[in-house]
Scaffold this motif. Structure first.
Motif, PDB file in Angstrom:
ATOM      1  N   PRO A   1       0.816  -1.229   0.000  1.00  0.00           N
ATOM      2  CA  PRO A   1       0.000   0.000   0.000  1.00  0.00           C
ATOM      3  C   PRO A   1       0.844   1.272   0.000  1.00  0.00           C
ATOM      4  CG  PRO A   1      -0.887  -1.588   1.558  1.00  0.00           C
ATOM      5  CD  PRO A   1       0.457  -2.111   1.131  1.00  0.00           C
TER       6      PRO A   1
ATOM      7  N   SER B   1      -4.707  -0.684  -8.975  1.00  0.00           N
ATOM      8  CA  SER B   1      -5.028  -0.728  -7.549  1.00  0.00           C
ATOM      9  C   SER B   1      -6.174  -1.691  -7.272  1.00  0.00           C
ATOM     10  CB  SER B   1      -5.382   0.669  -7.028  1.00  0.00           C
ATOM     11  OG  SER B   1      -6.669   1.073  -7.473  1.00  0.00           O
TER      12      SER B   1
ATOM     13  N   PHE C   1      -5.503  -4.588  -4.674  1.00  0.00           N
ATOM     14  CA  PHE C   1      -6.112  -4.455  -3.347  1.00  0.00           C
ATOM     15  C   PHE C   1      -7.614  -4.709  -3.299  1.00  0.00           C
ATOM     16  CE2 PHE C   1      -2.621  -1.269  -3.720  1.00  0.00           C
ATOM     17  CZ  PHE C   1      -1.722  -1.860  -2.840  1.00  0.00           C
TER      18      PHE C   1
ATOM     19  N   PHE D   1     -12.552  -1.746  -2.472  1.00  0.00           N
ATOM     20  CA  PHE D   1     -12.591  -0.844  -1.319  1.00  0.00           C
ATOM     21  C   PHE D   1     -11.214  -0.283  -0.970  1.00  0.00           C
ATOM     22  CE2 PHE D   1     -12.378  -0.098   3.316  1.00  0.00           C
ATOM     23  CZ  PHE D   1     -13.312   0.941   3.389  1.00  0.00           C
ATOM     24  N   LYS D   2     -10.247  -1.172  -0.719  1.00  0.00           N
ATOM     25  CA  LYS D   2      -8.906  -0.711  -0.352  1.00  0.00           C
ATOM     26  C   LYS D   2      -8.243   0.017  -1.508  1.00  0.00           C
ATOM     27  CE  LYS D   2      -7.858  -4.127   3.244  1.00  0.00           C
ATOM     28  NZ  LYS D   2      -6.926  -5.223   3.662  1.00  0.00           N
ATOM     29  N   GLY D   3      -8.472  -0.485  -2.734  1.00  0.00           N
ATOM     30  CA  GLY D   3      -7.902   0.158  -3.908  1.00  0.00           C
ATOM     31  C   GLY D   3      -8.398   1.581  -4.056  1.00  0.00           C
TER      32      GLY D   3
ATOM     33  N   ILE E   1      -9.498   3.565  -1.617  1.00  0.00           N
ATOM     34  CA  ILE E   1      -8.927   4.383  -0.531  1.00  0.00           C
ATOM     35  C   ILE E   1      -7.482   4.755  -0.841  1.00  0.00           C
ATOM     36  CG2 ILE E   1      -8.247   4.439   1.897  1.00  0.00           C
ATOM     37  CD1 ILE E   1     -11.261   4.600   1.453  1.00  0.00           C
ATOM     38  N   TYR E   2      -6.668   3.762  -1.232  1.00  0.00           N
ATOM     39  CA  TYR E   2      -5.253   4.030  -1.505  1.00  0.00           C
ATOM     40  C   TYR E   2      -5.084   4.962  -2.705  1.00  0.00           C
ATOM     41  CZ  TYR E   2      -4.435   0.049   1.618  1.00  0.00           C
ATOM     42  OH  TYR E   2      -4.415  -0.799   2.693  1.00  0.00           O
TER      43      TYR E   2
ATOM     44  N   THR F   1     -11.010   1.781 -10.486  1.00  0.00           N
ATOM     45  CA  THR F   1     -10.648   0.765  -9.495  1.00  0.00           C
ATOM     46  C   THR F   1     -11.554  -0.451  -9.625  1.00  0.00           C
ATOM     47  OG1 THR F   1      -9.987   2.533  -7.970  1.00  0.00           O
ATOM     48  CG2 THR F   1     -10.221   0.333  -7.042  1.00  0.00           C
TER      49      THR F   1
ATOM     50  N   ASP G   1     -10.593  -4.356 -10.244  1.00  0.00           N
ATOM     51  CA  ASP G   1     -11.066  -5.382  -9.313  1.00  0.00           C
ATOM     52  C   ASP G   1     -11.791  -6.510 -10.049  1.00  0.00           C
ATOM     53  OD1 ASP G   1     -11.816  -6.624  -6.838  1.00  0.00           O
ATOM     54  OD2 ASP G   1     -13.776  -5.676  -7.021  1.00  0.00           O
TER      55      ASP G   1
END
Length: 221
Positions: A52, A76, A80, A83-85, A87-88, A179, A183
């Motif tokens: 990250p 991303s 990730f 969700f995490k992708g 945010i990052y 993102t 995903d």
């Protein structure tokens, strides 16, 4: 007073030297240039638990390479998840936008024009007149280069807090869509993947309409 003035000059010179060194190193080593989303995924994941942080650093440095932000955002999602992708990428986008903004504020128009090989004074002038609103609208249009908008904003007198707020709100749709594509790309052919592509198409259709409307109202864009 003289001592304080001298200290400020030294700080200014050091800032220019440091920024110049970072730009030189990033471009000399061809960071990100020619890489696909899959290549970035492989590189970032090789850092394990530090992935990250490495990803956010890469996104922060994007303005120094003018590498397409969309490819990083897609990667991303692949690395990730949605969700995490998201945010990052949001964190990285804000850091990168801020870096562009302050580079222009510190180094000025002549340096930026030479660096990006383009005169962005018109964009800076439009942002100057419309501030928060125009930055927000431009952020909602992926067809306008993300980093060029940030550099242009730095040329204007727009307040940093307004620039940051418009960037946060305006980038949400684009970051989510890209993102999400990354995903869902791990399951090509699935219904969720098809929906992610349809959302991407919708984003571009809306962007074209907004861009056309802006062009109609302001020929400088």
């Amino acid at each position: 007073m003289k001592m304080k003035k001298g200290t400020n000059i030294i700080k200014y010179i050091l800032t220019i030297v440091i920024l110049g060194a970072i730009i030189f190193i990033v471009n000399k080593n061809n960071i990100l240039k020619g890489y696909s989303a899959s290549d970035i995924k492989e590189y970032v994941t090789s850092f394990g638990v530090l992935s990250p942080i490495v990803y956010i650093i890469l996104f922060t440095l994007v303005p120094l390479t003018l590498f397409p932000d969309s490819i990083l955002a897609i990667s991303s999602g692949m690395i990730f998840g949605l969700f995490k992708g998201f945010i990052y990428t949001m964190i990285g986008a804000l850091f990168g936008a801020s870096l562009s903004f302050f580079i222009t504020r510190i180094l000025g128009k002549k340096f930026i024009d030479r660096f990006i090989k383009k005169d962005i004074s018109k964009i800076g002038g439009i942002i100057e007149k419309r501030g928060f609103f125009i930055i927000l609208v431009l952020r909602l249009i992926p067809l306008f280069p993300f980093d060029i908008i940030s550099y242009g904003a730095g040329l204007s007198d727009v307040k940093y807090k307004d620039f940051l707020a418009a960037t946060i709100i305006g980038t949400i749709p684009g970051i989510f869509v890209y993102t999400n594509v990354g995903d869902k790309s791990t399951d090509i052919g699935s219904t969720s993947f098809v929906i992610s592509i349809l959302l991407l198409v919708l984003l571009f259709v809306v962007s074209l309409l907004l861009k056309k409307k802006l062009s109609f109202n302001d020929r400088e864009l």
